[in-house]
Design a protein around this motif. Structure first.
Motif, PDB file in Angstrom:
ATOM      1  N   ASP B 141       0.702  -1.502   0.145  1.00 27.94           N
ATOM      2  CA  ASP B 141       0.014   0.072  -0.246  1.00 27.94           C
ATOM      3  C   ASP B 141       0.850   1.134  -0.116  1.00 27.94           C
ATOM      4  O   ASP B 141       1.960   1.310   0.748  1.00 27.94           O
ATOM      5  CB  ASP B 141      -0.939   0.323   0.767  1.00 27.94           C
ATOM      6  CG  ASP B 141      -2.528   0.927   1.203  1.00 27.94           C
ATOM      7  OD1 ASP B 141      -2.383   1.249  -0.034  1.00 27.94           O
ATOM      8  OD2 ASP B 141      -3.065   1.434   2.230  1.00 27.94           O
ATOM      9  N   PHE B 142       0.998   1.926  -1.041  1.00 29.04           N
ATOM     10  CA  PHE B 142       1.335   3.381  -1.159  1.00 29.04           C
ATOM     11  C   PHE B 142       0.154   4.374  -1.615  1.00 29.04           C
ATOM     12  O   PHE B 142      -0.175   4.695  -2.837  1.00 29.04           O
ATOM     13  CB  PHE B 142       1.832   3.112  -2.941  1.00 29.04           C
ATOM     14  CG  PHE B 142       3.355   2.528  -2.812  1.00 29.04           C
ATOM     15  CD1 PHE B 142       5.083   3.436  -1.677  1.00 29.04           C
ATOM     16  CD2 PHE B 142       3.520   1.297  -3.116  1.00 29.04           C
ATOM     17  CE1 PHE B 142       5.964   2.113  -1.062  1.00 29.04           C
ATOM     18  CE2 PHE B 142       4.596   0.687  -3.452  1.00 29.04           C
ATOM     19  CZ  PHE B 142       5.852   1.322  -2.529  1.00 29.04           C
ATOM     20  N   HIS B 143      -0.344   4.275   0.186  1.00 29.67           N
ATOM     21  CA  HIS B 143      -1.401   5.251  -0.061  1.00 29.67           C
ATOM     22  C   HIS B 143      -2.543   5.035  -0.805  1.00 29.67           C
ATOM     23  O   HIS B 143      -3.074   5.936  -1.746  1.00 29.67           O
ATOM     24  CB  HIS B 143      -1.170   7.110   0.153  1.00 29.67           C
ATOM     25  CG  HIS B 143      -0.042   7.217   0.349  1.00 29.67           C
ATOM     26  ND1 HIS B 143       0.867   7.139   1.612  1.00 29.67           N
ATOM     27  CD2 HIS B 143       0.727   7.819  -0.520  1.00 29.67           C
ATOM     28  CE1 HIS B 143       1.849   7.372   1.656  1.00 29.67           C
ATOM     29  NE2 HIS B 143       2.749   7.366   0.451  1.00 29.67           N
ATOM     30  N   GLY B 144      -3.302   3.563  -1.213  1.00 28.81           N
ATOM     31  CA  GLY B 144      -3.821   3.157  -2.358  1.00 28.81           C
ATOM     32  C   GLY B 144      -3.057   3.140  -3.633  1.00 28.81           C
ATOM     33  O   GLY B 144      -4.058   2.912  -4.201  1.00 28.81           O
ATOM     34  N   LYS B 145      -2.473   3.403  -3.948  1.00 32.84           N
ATOM     35  CA  LYS B 145      -1.904   3.611  -4.813  1.00 32.84           C
ATOM     36  C   LYS B 145      -0.672   2.214  -5.666  1.00 32.84           C
ATOM     37  O   LYS B 145       0.077   1.408  -4.351  1.00 32.84           O
ATOM     38  CB  LYS B 145      -1.218   4.940  -5.369  1.00 32.84           C
ATOM     39  CG  LYS B 145      -2.011   5.550  -5.365  1.00 32.84           C
ATOM     40  CD  LYS B 145      -2.037   7.169  -5.679  1.00 32.84           C
ATOM     41  CE  LYS B 145      -2.496   8.141  -6.316  1.00 32.84           C
ATOM     42  NZ  LYS B 145      -2.273   9.398  -6.866  1.00 32.84           N
ATOM     43  N   SER B 146      -0.542   2.136  -6.750  1.00 35.42           N
ATOM     44  CA  SER B 146       0.367   0.436  -6.616  1.00 35.42           C
ATOM     45  C   SER B 146       1.885   1.390  -7.123  1.00 35.42           C
ATOM     46  O   SER B 146       2.075   2.534  -7.770  1.00 35.42           O
ATOM     47  CB  SER B 146       0.256  -0.027  -7.730  1.00 35.42           C
ATOM     48  OG  SER B 146      -1.092  -0.670  -7.708  1.00 35.42           O
ATOM     49  N   GLY B 147       3.238   0.547  -6.224  1.00 38.42           N
ATOM     50  CA  GLY B 147       4.294   1.544  -6.826  1.00 38.42           C
ATOM     51  C   GLY B 147       5.066   0.665  -8.487  1.00 38.42           C
ATOM     52  O   GLY B 147       4.482  -0.161  -8.114  1.00 38.42           O
ATOM     53  N   ILE B 148       5.436   1.513  -9.484  1.00 32.35           N
ATOM     54  CA  ILE B 148       6.033   0.771 -10.676  1.00 32.35           C
ATOM     55  C   ILE B 148       7.775   0.842 -10.844  1.00 32.35           C
ATOM     56  O   ILE B 148       7.768   2.289 -10.175  1.00 32.35           O
ATOM     57  CB  ILE B 148       5.341   1.652 -11.821  1.00 32.35           C
ATOM     58  CG1 ILE B 148       4.000   1.460 -11.841  1.00 32.35           C
ATOM     59  CG2 ILE B 148       6.267   0.854 -12.826  1.00 32.35           C
ATOM     60  CD1 ILE B 148       3.930   0.007 -12.078  1.00 32.35           C
ATOM     61  N   ASP B 149       8.072   0.040 -10.787  1.00 29.73           N
ATOM     62  CA  ASP B 149       9.811   0.015 -10.505  1.00 29.73           C
ATOM     63  C   ASP B 149       9.548  -0.631 -12.441  1.00 29.73           C
ATOM     64  O   ASP B 149       9.946  -1.859 -12.772  1.00 29.73           O
ATOM     65  CB  ASP B 149      10.132  -0.961 -10.412  1.00 29.73           C
ATOM     66  CG  ASP B 149      11.642  -1.178 -10.241  1.00 29.73           C
ATOM     67  OD1 ASP B 149      12.212  -0.495 -10.718  1.00 29.73           O
ATOM     68  OD2 ASP B 149      12.116  -1.883  -9.479  1.00 29.73           O
ATOM     69  N   LEU B 150      10.689   0.278 -13.119  1.00 31.59           N
ATOM     70  CA  LEU B 150      10.758  -0.424 -14.379  1.00 31.59           C
ATOM     71  C   LEU B 150      12.131  -0.388 -14.574  1.00 31.59           C
ATOM     72  O   LEU B 150      12.346  -0.391 -16.383  1.00 31.59           O
ATOM     73  CB  LEU B 150      10.144   1.438 -15.082  1.00 31.59           C
ATOM     74  CG  LEU B 150       8.933   1.593 -15.342  1.00 31.59           C
ATOM     75  CD1 LEU B 150       8.779   2.481 -15.987  1.00 31.59           C
ATOM     76  CD2 LEU B 150       8.373   0.878 -16.152  1.00 31.59           C
ATOM     77  N   ASN B 151      12.947  -0.967 -14.216  1.00 25.84           N
ATOM     78  CA  ASN B 151      14.269  -1.651 -14.171  1.00 25.84           C
ATOM     79  C   ASN B 151      14.554  -2.924 -15.149  1.00 25.84           C
ATOM     80  O   ASN B 151      14.915  -2.732 -15.379  1.00 25.84           O
ATOM     81  CB  ASN B 151      14.682  -1.745 -12.489  1.00 25.84           C
ATOM     82  CG  ASN B 151      15.399  -0.718 -12.140  1.00 25.84           C
ATOM     83  OD1 ASN B 151      15.549   0.118 -12.204  1.00 25.84           O
ATOM     84  ND2 ASN B 151      15.848  -1.213 -10.450  1.00 25.84           N
ATOM     85  N   ARG B 152      13.358  -3.709 -14.989  1.00 23.24           N
ATOM     86  CA  ARG B 152      13.306  -4.208 -15.831  1.00 23.24           C
ATOM     87  C   ARG B 152      12.819  -4.703 -17.017  1.00 23.24           C
ATOM     88  O   ARG B 152      12.959  -5.462 -18.147  1.00 23.24           O
ATOM     89  CB  ARG B 152      12.342  -6.254 -14.404  1.00 23.24           C
ATOM     90  CG  ARG B 152      12.658  -7.418 -15.145  1.00 23.24           C
ATOM     91  CD  ARG B 152      11.685  -8.138 -14.609  1.00 23.24           C
ATOM     92  NE  ARG B 152      10.555  -8.342 -14.537  1.00 23.24           N
ATOM     93  CZ  ARG B 152      10.144  -8.730 -14.354  1.00 23.24           C
ATOM     94  NH1 ARG B 152       9.729  -9.833 -13.325  1.00 23.24           N
ATOM     95  NH2 ARG B 152       8.148  -7.955 -14.223  1.00 23.24           N
ATOM     96  N   ALA B 153      11.703  -3.495 -17.333  1.00 22.40           N
ATOM     97  CA  ALA B 153      11.252  -2.705 -18.137  1.00 22.40           C
ATOM     98  C   ALA B 153      12.233  -2.680 -19.646  1.00 22.40           C
ATOM     99  O   ALA B 153      13.689  -2.313 -19.341  1.00 22.40           O
ATOM    100  CB  ALA B 153      10.595  -1.600 -18.347  1.00 22.40           C
ATOM    101  N   GLY B 154      12.086  -4.032 -20.769  1.00 19.99           N
ATOM    102  CA  GLY B 154      13.211  -3.785 -21.756  1.00 19.99           C
ATOM    103  C   GLY B 154      14.396  -4.717 -21.433  1.00 19.99           C
ATOM    104  O   GLY B 154      15.212  -4.977 -22.360  1.00 19.99           O
TER     105      GLY B 154
END
Lengths: 95, 485
Positions: B141-154
């Protein structure tokens, strides 16, 4: 081939484009116009012609496998609507 | 598990993360475990105006894979956009390959079961294609939001797709293990399943023999061989039960829950994604020349199947031994090094040591063969001393133990230092035999009365007197001669 209004709504939904009823009607006409154009082209005999995946008949250039990017997180996140602990925050999504 | 006259049909899709330094379409690092988003460049974030540029190293991995499974490496393949919306995919599409993949066909040989019930089969591959991985969504829980980590993207992936050629969880696991060993063998994937470098999806269906294929359900994201087996076994049983209760299987994507051991529906066919693939106009067709393929071929190590054949044909090993010794490149390399040093005549002995004493010891201490305290050269030295009768097999175990514990740099040094050299001097052994015969009249009498066991007791006495160092064959011969005379 011509589309139905339902198909237009589905395509719009897949592309996450909000469309009013009036827009569905005009979009339907536009798309059907494109389809008739495609039908005309499909009448051309293309037997023996190799399909192309790109408008230019060239090959993809490749880059060497080396790390060339450095950490620019601070700059990228300065323009993000919301971040925390290095993460981009987005409306909650659970599938 | 062909329970109650049902036939099981399984196909597997594997995502292997390729061992490149940089991402497939950008110059960002692919190193695991970095702080969130520090390895996400403008291309990975899909900022406006960026263009993907294909990584030669990723293509080379695909070529190596194609060569190693006897597949066709496509002279021309095409990247396509797979469209769907998810926050860990900033472009709104994944760059993948669709109609024209880079690798077509080929097969992986698997060994299933053990002992009398062991059998071999080839699992045919449909295709393997290059694509990019997505980022990671963190749902804490990030104040009801999701956290996105794009290190793996690509991060570059090779998606490897089989024909529906497997008919049990055992075959599926054998395939997954063989593929896992192969991608590590040719160095295109580190195979780290905990970190997600190698993950499997299993398509499972059941049918009555002779009937058309049943409706399949796809189990997603299995990241251990044990889960793969458990998930498939559960799924097979569930499908059979459902059908026998008069129900119907609905095509669906399911997830395996390791805690409950059950699979549960993630989405049904109605909610199935409509990916609307089309060729990516940002990328031109990937052209791979014959010459590039040949050049890459020259860099490949001897492949597991070729090595296995060589171990059988040139070294006279059994199929079982040859298979076990080619289960991983590290084991095969170690064994090869032992044989090179000890000579091909000692190959069988080398195989026994590597699969026996050494592997037992490595298992016990949870050590990798590459980090074995006893080097291949040391083991070869030990085997040579058994072969030339300097030590017996029993004493050899003592020497091995000493080498393992670092009590000596070589078998010769240990033998010398601990005085383990076998007694082969007939005079010396004869003296021991005479002493034992004189001291054990009862055993001698029993033997002469026809008790074979008494003979073994006498051999034991002589070996004891010799502190295990007398040549067992000579002891036997001398005892027989004396008792018979």
């Amino acid at each position: 081939m011509s589309l139905t209004p339902d198909q237009v709504r589905r395509i719009a939904h897949l592309a996450r484009i909000e469309t009013s009823e009036a827009e569905v009607q005009t979009t339907l006409e536009h798309l059907n116009g494109i389809f008739s154009l495609i039908e005309e082209m499909q009448a051309v005999n293309t037997q023996g012609v190799e399909p192309m995946a790109h408008a230019q008949d060239l090959a993809q250039r490749l880059r060497d496998d080396v790390v060339s990017e450095s950490d620019r997180r601070a700059a990228f996140q300065a323009v993000a609507p919301e971040t925390e602990a290095g993460l981009y925050l987005v409306p909650k999504v659970i599938e | 598990m062909s329970a109650r006259n049902w036939e099981v049909v399984i196909g597997i899709e594997t995502h292997a993360q390729l061992s490149t330094q940089s991402k497939i379409f950008s110059g960002s690092s692919t190193a695991f475990g970095a702080q969130p988003n520090v390895q996400a460049s403008a291309v990975d974030l899909a900022l406006p105006g960026v263009l993907p540029v294909l990584n030669r190293g990723a293509v080379e991995c695909a070529i190596k894979f194609g060569l190693s499974i006897g597949a066709e490496v496509a002279a021309k393949s095409v990247f396509a956009r797979k469209n769907y919306f998810y926050p860990d995919l900033p472009k709104g599409y994944q760059i993948s390959q669709f109609e024209l993949p880079v690798v077509v066909g080929g097969g992986v040989r698997i060994q299933v079961g053990q002992g009398d019930k062991a059998y071999e089969k080839v699992v045919r591959l449909t295709r393997a294609h290059l694509e990019e991985d997505a980022g990671k969504s963190l749902h804490e829980d990030f104040h009801g939001k999701s956290g996105i980590d794009l290190n793996r993207a690509g991060t570059p992936l090779l998606e490897i797709v089989t024909e529906p050629d497997m008919c049990s969880s055992a075959e599926a696991v054998a395939y997954a293990k063989a593929l896992h060993a192969l991608v590590r063998w040719i160095g295109i994937c580190d195979g780290n399943m905990q970190e997600g470098s190698f993950r499997c999806d299993a398509n499972v269906s059941v049918r009555r023999p002779g009937e058309p294929l049943g409706t399949r359900r796809e189990i997603k994201n299995l990241n251990s061989f044990r889960f793969l087996q458990q998930a498939i076994d559960y799924e097979i049983q569930w499908q059979i039960d459902t059908l026998e209760d008069g129900g119907k299987i609905q095509q669906a994507t399911v997830l395996f829950d390791p805690d409950s051991g059950e699979t549960r529906v993630m989405r049904t066919k109605e909610d199935a994604h409509d990916y609307r693939y089309f060729p990516d106009p940002d990328l031109l067709p990937l052209v791979i020349s014959r010459e590039w393929v040949e050049r890459t071929k020259a860099t490949l190590p001897e492949l597991p199947e070729a090595k296995r054949q060589r171990f059988m044909e040139q070294l006279g090993l059994s199929a079982y031994d040859a298979t076990a010794l080619t289960a991983s490149l590290e084991v095969a390399d170690y064994f090869d090094a032992v044989v090179t040093a000890a000579g091909a005549a000692n190959a069988k002995s080398a195989a026994n040591w590597v699969m026996g004493e050494l592997s037992a010891r490595l298992n016990k201490e949870d050590k990798d063969i590459a980090a074995s305290p006893v080097s291949a050269a040391q083991l070869a030295g030990l085997i040579a001393r058994i072969a030339d009768n300097t030590i017996s097999n029993n004493i050899a175990k003592k020497v091995f133990e000493a080498l393992w514990n670092g009590d000596g740099a070589s078998a010769d040094e240990v033998i010398e230092k601990q005085g383990l050299k076998q007694i082969t001097d007939t005079g010396a052994i004869e003296k021991l035999v005479d002493e034992v015969l004189a001291a054990n009249a009862a055993n001698v009498a029993e033997y002469k009365a026809g008790k074979e066991k008494a003979f073994n007791a006498l051999v034991g006495q002589v070996m004891k007197a010799a502190k295990g160092k007398a040549n067992p064959q000579q002891v036997n011969d001398l005892l027989k001669a004396k008792l018979g005379g």
